[in-house]
Design a protein around this motif. Structure first.
Motif, short mmCIF file in Angstrom:
data_model
loop_
_atom_site.label_atom_id
_atom_site.label_comp_id
_atom_site.label_asym_id
_atom_site.label_seq_id
_atom_site.Cartn_x
_atom_site.Cartn_y
_atom_site.Cartn_z
N GLU A 98 5.53 11.35 4.83
CA GLU A 98 5.14 10.13 5.56
C GLU A 98 5.29 8.90 4.69
O GLU A 98 5.79 7.86 5.11
CB GLU A 98 3.67 10.23 5.97
CG GLU A 98 3.43 10.74 7.35
CD GLU A 98 1.97 10.60 7.75
OE1 GLU A 98 1.10 10.76 6.87
OE2 GLU A 98 1.72 10.32 8.91
N ASN A 99 4.82 9.04 3.45
CA ASN A 99 4.87 7.95 2.51
C ASN A 99 6.30 7.48 2.27
O ASN A 99 6.62 6.30 2.35
CB ASN A 99 4.26 8.44 1.19
CG ASN A 99 3.49 7.36 0.50
OD1 ASN A 99 3.61 6.20 0.86
ND2 ASN A 99 2.72 7.72 -0.50
N ARG A 142 0.83 -1.20 0.00
CA ARG A 142 0.00 0.00 0.00
C ARG A 142 0.86 1.25 0.00
O ARG A 142 1.76 1.38 0.81
CB ARG A 142 -0.82 0.04 1.29
CG ARG A 142 -2.23 -0.36 1.15
CD ARG A 142 -2.91 -0.16 2.48
NE ARG A 142 -3.66 -1.34 2.84
CZ ARG A 142 -3.78 -1.81 4.07
NH1 ARG A 142 -3.20 -1.20 5.07
NH2 ARG A 142 -4.49 -2.87 4.29
N GLY A 143 0.53 2.15 -0.90
CA GLY A 143 1.23 3.43 -0.90
C GLY A 143 2.57 3.37 -1.61
O GLY A 143 3.09 4.38 -2.03
N MET A 196 1.43 12.74 -3.52
CA MET A 196 1.55 11.81 -2.40
C MET A 196 1.49 10.38 -2.89
O MET A 196 2.29 9.53 -2.49
CB MET A 196 0.38 12.08 -1.46
CG MET A 196 0.58 11.66 -0.06
SD MET A 196 -0.59 12.58 0.94
CE MET A 196 -1.97 11.53 0.84
N PHE A 255 4.51 17.31 4.97
CA PHE A 255 4.52 16.26 6.00
C PHE A 255 3.80 15.01 5.49
O PHE A 255 4.26 13.89 5.67
CB PHE A 255 3.82 16.78 7.26
CG PHE A 255 3.71 15.77 8.37
CD1 PHE A 255 4.69 15.69 9.34
CD2 PHE A 255 2.62 14.92 8.45
CE1 PHE A 255 4.59 14.76 10.37
CE2 PHE A 255 2.51 13.99 9.47
CZ PHE A 255 3.50 13.91 10.43
N GLN A 256 2.65 15.23 4.81
CA GLN A 256 1.84 14.09 4.40
C GLN A 256 2.47 13.32 3.24
O GLN A 256 2.27 12.11 3.11
CB GLN A 256 0.42 14.56 4.06
CG GLN A 256 -0.26 15.13 5.28
CD GLN A 256 -1.72 15.46 5.08
OE1 GLN A 256 -2.51 14.61 4.70
NE2 GLN A 256 -2.09 16.71 5.32
N ILE A 257 3.22 14.04 2.40
CA ILE A 257 3.94 13.33 1.33
C ILE A 257 5.14 12.60 1.94
O ILE A 257 5.43 11.45 1.60
CB ILE A 257 4.40 14.31 0.24
CG1 ILE A 257 3.20 15.03 -0.37
CG2 ILE A 257 5.16 13.58 -0.86
CD1 ILE A 257 3.56 16.11 -1.35
N LYS A 312 8.90 8.10 4.11
CA LYS A 312 9.54 7.68 5.35
C LYS A 312 9.29 6.19 5.61
O LYS A 312 10.18 5.49 6.10
CB LYS A 312 8.95 8.51 6.49
CG LYS A 312 9.78 8.53 7.74
CD LYS A 312 9.21 9.58 8.69
CE LYS A 312 9.36 9.10 10.12
NZ LYS A 312 8.59 9.93 11.04
N TYR A 313 8.09 5.72 5.26
CA TYR A 313 7.77 4.34 5.57
C TYR A 313 8.12 3.36 4.47
O TYR A 313 8.13 2.16 4.69
CB TYR A 313 6.28 4.22 5.95
CG TYR A 313 6.10 4.55 7.40
CD1 TYR A 313 6.25 3.58 8.38
CD2 TYR A 313 5.85 5.86 7.79
CE1 TYR A 313 6.15 3.91 9.71
CE2 TYR A 313 5.73 6.19 9.12
CZ TYR A 313 5.88 5.20 10.08
OH TYR A 313 5.79 5.52 11.40
N HIS A 314 8.36 3.86 3.27
CA HIS A 314 8.60 2.92 2.18
C HIS A 314 10.00 2.99 1.59
O HIS A 314 10.36 2.17 0.76
CB HIS A 314 7.57 3.14 1.06
CG HIS A 314 6.17 2.85 1.50
ND1 HIS A 314 5.77 1.61 1.92
CD2 HIS A 314 5.08 3.64 1.59
CE1 HIS A 314 4.49 1.66 2.25
NE2 HIS A 314 4.05 2.87 2.07
#
Lengths: 319, 333
Positions: free
Chosen positions: B122-123, B95-96, B174, B118-120, B125-127
């Motif tokens: 996040e993506n 996902r994402g 995003m 920040f919201q972009i 940062k986690y992937h």
């Protein structure tokens, strides 16, 4: 933000003057005066009308209403809060004596109820419909609907009288005045006050959290592949905080002005108890100052709420 | 490597409520080709969005994939998405990152309390394993790539200070952050006005061409289909009633529902005397479905046979239809 806060504080001054006028007017309209309370009826009957009149003259109670208000106001603005008519003590000293007790009680109650209430509310919302949620909902409803004096009395009779674990009331024993000496006295009033507030905070944060979790940005966050805790806390709880902050903020002034009923039930020597005594004794100067202090707390609380909501939600602009 | 990015085979997703079961998707099959756009068309409640949610495993709590398979052809081999735990680490990693999604209303789909950047971030940062600095630069680059002016400034702004079109671009930025293989767009322009709509489609077409992203576009707008689609699937009451290339569907529709949809659209420039034929009746209650073909009660071609569910018929190698009477539909011009 700095100018906003400064401006709001400056606006406080005329507001406080206007409100104190209204309180003064309200007191003026009540029947009787301080003298009729200071002197027991049987003594008063033996005194002549002239003597009573002389006493009123001496206390300045005979001057016109507006003039008395003006004298009182100028004194207060100069930092001279006057004396209690009944006890003859400086009101400043009464505050110095009573306020710490009230702050101690309310401070702990707010601290505990905020932390526990938000925590349980969040859990409740995340496990919506589960046994945990349902039992918390029942507890919350009970907490909101049982009057605090009743709960206080039950707690007293059980923990203090029946089990004899904790003292029945009061705050200090003569000679023992460290925090740990008074801690046992604190437990029950803080417990009762926190439970009442926790219930409210919990119900509120549950509703706010459910609302936040149903928003589309939560789905977006999940679609980004973020872990559950981040979705729930950073995206959910963060946006759910605003209404909870407002609720807690508006509790502040009531608690700082003294949680009257709890203080009465537990004989807690705080402002609330003092306030009741002052109203009963028609002790104008003292009633005025405590009422004014509560008003000040209310106005400051709404300022704090505004600043906090602006910090939490960037859509709120302080202007 | 096959040119198929995602294959959905006979998927069934049921939604449960009050001890009743809504067979929201009842045996849907399609595949999304790399670098192509598949449009799923249908009216509200036909199961379009549930199809998208099934692929992302973002279904509502009381719903479940009851059968069929969803196979994602990743670079590292095939992954059966329907077999992965819904919120497990493997599903979250897809996902994402591999499959990204954008939503209908960019106003509500972005979190109002965090900046666009920040919201972009996040993506990423986690992937990815990018550094904070690299992430910041990538966010700005993404916004610029999506045609947002002053990206260095926008990246620090909150969604509410962006216009609707900008927000949807930020949303796409995003989604595209990790260069996904598949982009699912659930009615991405319904909340936008027509000129912005055209710009967003242009952007999506460009991304498709530049990155080879496969797009699954969900829409109820036949105009959008004509504009963007390579392949089309028409859904009605949880089934794909007709699927094919965009030419198959728009020029040679064989299902009465597709025909009815096409003739219910007013065409700009044909004047006010053009005949617009609305589809009679309304969609049946999902808890009280007609037997057999779901469209039969509203269909002009319905016969006795329609009391039973028809089989899928291939009228051309790319063109399949779910109708007993597709020959009569074709013959009727």
């Amino acid at each position: 933000m700095g100018t906003f806060i400064l401006r709001r504080i400056l606006i406080l001054i005329p507001m406080l003057v206007a409100i104190s006028f209204l309180i003064y007017l309200g007191l003026e309209l009540t029947p009787g005066d301080a003298v009729s309370h200071m002197i027991p009826p049987d003594v008063a009957n033996t005194l002549s009308a002239e003597d009573l009149e002389a006493l009123r003259e001496q206390l300045g109670l005979n001057q016109p209403f507006l003039l008395r208000f003006w004298i009182w106001l100028t004194n207060v603005l100069q930092g001279n809060f006057g004396h209690s008519l009944e006890a003859g003590v400086a009101i400043k000293d009464i505050f110095l004596d009573r306020l710490p007790a009230t702050l101690e009680l309310s401070g702990f109650a707010i601290l505990f109820s905020t932390i526990i209430g938000c925590f349980l509310g969040t859990i409740s919302a995340l496990r919506r419909g589960s046994a945990t949620d349902n039992s918390l909902t029942v507890v919350g409803m009970l907490g909101v609907s049982i009057p605090e004096f009743f709960f206080g009395l039950v707690a007293l009779s059980f923990f203090a009288l029946h089990l004899e674990w904790l003292p029945v009331g009061g705050r200090l024993m003569p000679g023992y005045d460290s925090f740990w000496d008074r801690a046992p006295h604190l437990v029950l009033p803080v417990l009762v006050l926190s439970l009442m507030m926790t219930a409210g905070v919990m119900r509120y944060s549950r509703a706010a959290m459910l609302d936040a979790l149903s928003r589309e940005y939560i789905r977006t966050a999940r679609a980004k592949g973020l872990p559950g805790w981040r979705v729930n806390l950073l995206h959910g709880l963060r946006t759910a905080l605003t209404p909870v902050v407002v609720l807690i903020g508006f509790r502040l002034p009531a608690l700082i002005g003294g949680s009257v009923i709890i203080e009465l039930v537990f004989q807690w020597p705080g402002l609330g108890n003092e306030f009741i005594a002052a109203v009963r004794g028609q002790d104008y100067p003292l009633v005025m100052m405590i009422a004014l202090f509560s008003v000040l707390a209310m106005l400051l609380a709404s300022l704090i709420i505004d600043v906090l909501t602006a910090l939490i939600d960037p859509r709120v602009r302080l202007e | 490597m096959s040119d198929i990015a995602l294959e959905v085979d006979d998927i069934k997703t049921y939604i449960y409520s009050n001890r009743r079961c809504n067979k929201a998707i009842d045996g849907v099959s399609f595949s999304i080709r790399r670098g192509k756009t598949l449009c799923i068309v249908g009216e509200s409640g036909c199961g379009k969005s549930i199809t998208a949610s099934s692929i992302m495993q973002l279904l509502p709590a009381l719903s479940r994939i009851e059968g069929g398979s969803i196979t994602y052809h990743s670079d590292a081999g095939e992954i059966r998405i329907d077999k992965l735990p819904r919120n497990g680490a493997r599903m979250r990693a897809i996902r994402g990152s591999e499959i990204a999604m954008i939503f209908q209303d960019p106003m509500t789909a972005l979190n109002p309390v965090y900046t666009v950047g920040f919201q972009i971030a996040e993506n990423l940062k986690y992937h990815t394993k990018m550094t904070a600095r690299a992430i910041r630069d990538r966010c700005v680059a993404l916004l610029r790539h999506m045609g947002i002016p002053l990206p260095e400034q926008r990246v620090r702004e909150y969604p509410h200070s962006l216009s609707g079109g900008m927000r949807q671009r930020a949303m796409i930025a995003m989604a595209m952050a990790c260069n996904p293989k598949i982009l699912i767009a659930d009615e991405p322009t319904t909340a936008l006005d027509v000129t912005i709509q055209a710009q967003i489609f242009e952007l999506m077409n460009r991304l498709k061409a530049e990155h080879g992203t496969a797009i699954l576009l969900i829409t109820h707008d036949m105009g959008v289909v004509a504009e963007l689609a390579d392949d089309v699937a028409v859904m009605y009451m949880g089934k794909i009633v007709e699927a094919g290339t965009v030419d198959d569907i728009l020029r040679r529709p064989r299902h009465p529902y597709t025909r009815a949809l096409l003739s219910s659209i007013p065409v700009l420039g044909r004047g006010k005397n053009q005949s617009i034929r609305p589809i009679r009746g309304s969609t049946p209650d999902p808890y009280n479905r007609p037997p057999g073909c779901q469209f039969a009660p509203r269909c002009d071609f319905a016969t006795e046979a329609c009391q039973r569910m028809p089989d899928e018929t291939f009228v051309a190698p790319t063109h399949r239809v779910l109708c007993w009477n597709h020959d009569r539909v074709a013959a009727s011009g």
